[in-house]
Motif scaffolding. Sequence first.
Motif, short mmCIF file in Angstrom:
data_model
loop_
_atom_site.label_atom_id
_atom_site.label_comp_id
_atom_site.label_asym_id
_atom_site.label_seq_id
_atom_site.Cartn_x
_atom_site.Cartn_y
_atom_site.Cartn_z
N THR A 31 -11.37 -21.71 -3.17
CA THR A 31 -12.08 -20.75 -4.49
C THR A 31 -11.27 -21.40 -5.61
O THR A 31 -10.27 -22.24 -5.55
N VAL A 32 -11.83 -21.36 -6.80
CA VAL A 32 -11.25 -21.74 -8.05
C VAL A 32 -10.40 -20.67 -8.50
O VAL A 32 -10.70 -19.45 -8.52
N ALA A 33 -9.04 -21.15 -8.74
CA ALA A 33 -8.13 -20.35 -9.50
C ALA A 33 -7.93 -20.50 -10.86
O ALA A 33 -7.93 -19.64 -11.76
N LEU A 34 -8.18 -21.70 -11.37
CA LEU A 34 -8.14 -22.17 -12.75
C LEU A 34 -9.02 -23.48 -12.81
O LEU A 34 -8.71 -24.44 -12.14
N PRO A 35 -10.25 -23.17 -13.50
CA PRO A 35 -10.96 -24.27 -13.51
C PRO A 35 -10.48 -25.63 -14.24
O PRO A 35 -9.61 -25.72 -14.84
N LYS A 36 -11.48 -26.86 -13.87
CA LYS A 36 -11.19 -27.93 -14.40
C LYS A 36 -10.92 -27.87 -15.82
O LYS A 36 -11.75 -27.24 -16.56
N HIS A 37 -9.83 -28.55 -16.19
CA HIS A 37 -9.81 -28.86 -17.88
C HIS A 37 -9.14 -30.14 -17.98
O HIS A 37 -8.40 -30.71 -17.33
N ALA A 38 -9.22 -30.51 -19.17
CA ALA A 38 -8.47 -31.91 -19.66
C ALA A 38 -7.14 -31.63 -20.07
O ALA A 38 -6.75 -30.60 -20.66
N LEU A 39 -6.23 -32.53 -19.56
CA LEU A 39 -5.11 -32.86 -20.02
C LEU A 39 -5.43 -34.12 -21.15
O LEU A 39 -5.48 -35.26 -20.64
N PRO A 40 -5.55 -33.67 -22.42
CA PRO A 40 -6.20 -34.77 -23.33
C PRO A 40 -5.37 -36.24 -23.18
O PRO A 40 -4.09 -36.30 -23.25
N GLY A 41 -6.30 -37.03 -22.98
CA GLY A 41 -5.76 -38.37 -23.13
C GLY A 41 -5.00 -38.87 -21.77
O GLY A 41 -4.32 -39.94 -21.73
N MET A 42 -5.06 -37.72 -20.76
CA MET A 42 -4.38 -38.18 -19.60
C MET A 42 -4.84 -38.00 -18.23
O MET A 42 -5.07 -38.70 -17.41
N TYR A 88 -6.79 -25.72 -10.56
CA TYR A 88 -6.17 -25.26 -9.59
C TYR A 88 -7.10 -24.27 -8.59
O TYR A 88 -7.97 -23.84 -9.25
N TYR A 89 -6.81 -24.21 -7.29
CA TYR A 89 -7.72 -23.64 -6.44
C TYR A 89 -6.72 -22.80 -5.37
O TYR A 89 -5.53 -23.10 -5.00
N MET A 90 -7.51 -21.92 -4.70
CA MET A 90 -6.98 -21.34 -3.70
C MET A 90 -7.42 -21.73 -2.31
O MET A 90 -8.65 -22.01 -2.22
N ASP A 91 -6.60 -22.19 -1.34
CA ASP A 91 -6.98 -22.78 0.03
C ASP A 91 -7.20 -21.46 0.64
O ASP A 91 -7.29 -20.26 0.54
N THR A 92 -7.48 -21.61 2.11
CA THR A 92 -8.02 -20.62 2.91
C THR A 92 -7.29 -19.63 3.47
O THR A 92 -7.41 -18.75 3.93
N GLU A 93 -5.85 -20.03 3.06
CA GLU A 93 -4.74 -19.32 3.45
C GLU A 93 -4.35 -18.21 2.23
O GLU A 93 -3.05 -17.64 2.45
N GLY A 94 -4.82 -18.39 1.24
CA GLY A 94 -4.43 -17.78 -0.15
C GLY A 94 -3.35 -18.46 -0.76
O GLY A 94 -2.58 -17.81 -1.79
N ASN A 95 -2.93 -19.63 -0.74
CA ASN A 95 -2.21 -20.62 -1.36
C ASN A 95 -2.92 -21.29 -2.51
O ASN A 95 -3.80 -21.62 -2.42
N VAL A 96 -2.02 -21.30 -3.63
CA VAL A 96 -2.58 -21.98 -4.96
C VAL A 96 -1.98 -23.43 -4.70
O VAL A 96 -1.16 -23.69 -4.65
N PHE A 97 -3.01 -24.37 -4.99
CA PHE A 97 -2.56 -25.88 -5.27
C PHE A 97 -3.38 -26.24 -6.45
O PHE A 97 -4.21 -25.82 -6.94
N GLY A 98 -2.95 -27.69 -6.90
CA GLY A 98 -3.72 -28.34 -8.03
C GLY A 98 -4.38 -29.58 -7.43
O GLY A 98 -3.78 -30.24 -6.34
N ILE A 99 -5.20 -30.12 -8.15
CA ILE A 99 -5.80 -31.46 -8.04
C ILE A 99 -5.77 -31.98 -9.36
O ILE A 99 -5.95 -31.49 -10.68
N HIS A 100 -5.62 -33.24 -9.50
CA HIS A 100 -5.32 -34.25 -10.67
C HIS A 100 -5.99 -35.50 -10.77
O HIS A 100 -5.46 -36.24 -9.68
N GLN A 101 -7.01 -35.71 -11.29
CA GLN A 101 -7.79 -37.09 -11.61
C GLN A 101 -7.31 -37.62 -12.86
O GLN A 101 -7.55 -37.20 -13.87
#
Length: 131
Positions: free
Chosen positions: A96-107, A112-125
């Motif tokens: 599930t979404v913990a903190l929606p997709k947002h821009a780190l401007p220019g970068m 951030y998301y919650m996994d099936t076990e209740g842990n928060v992790f991030g993804i970065h493109q």
Amino acid sequence: MGRLIHFEIHVDDMERAKKFYGDVFGWTFEDWSEYAGTPYFGAVTGDASEPGINGALMKRQSPRPEPGQAMNGFACTMGVEDYNATEAKIISGGGTVALPKHALPGMAWQGYYMDTEGNVFGIHQPDENAK
């Protein structure tokens, strides 16, 4: 130097967590339980010739984090090539979404998301055009 060399993700359901992280990020797992004395699976997160670290899934030893509570530990962030495709895999895999997709401007794009076990992790493109 104190360089990060390993991570552990605490899980309630080992098979569910292995499926989630395998399906979303392509990780593979090795059973290291005999060394740890508890259910413990090494997570191979990519090719050893590329930057990054490996870690493990381990059986949770205490109650899982409460939904909505403030972070009380580390949040691991995974680099991804296609943010939207990865988010779709996370959601379809039970995350599930913990903190929606947002821009780190220019970068980059970050979220951030919650996994099936209740842990928060991030993804970065990385994306120098992110606004």
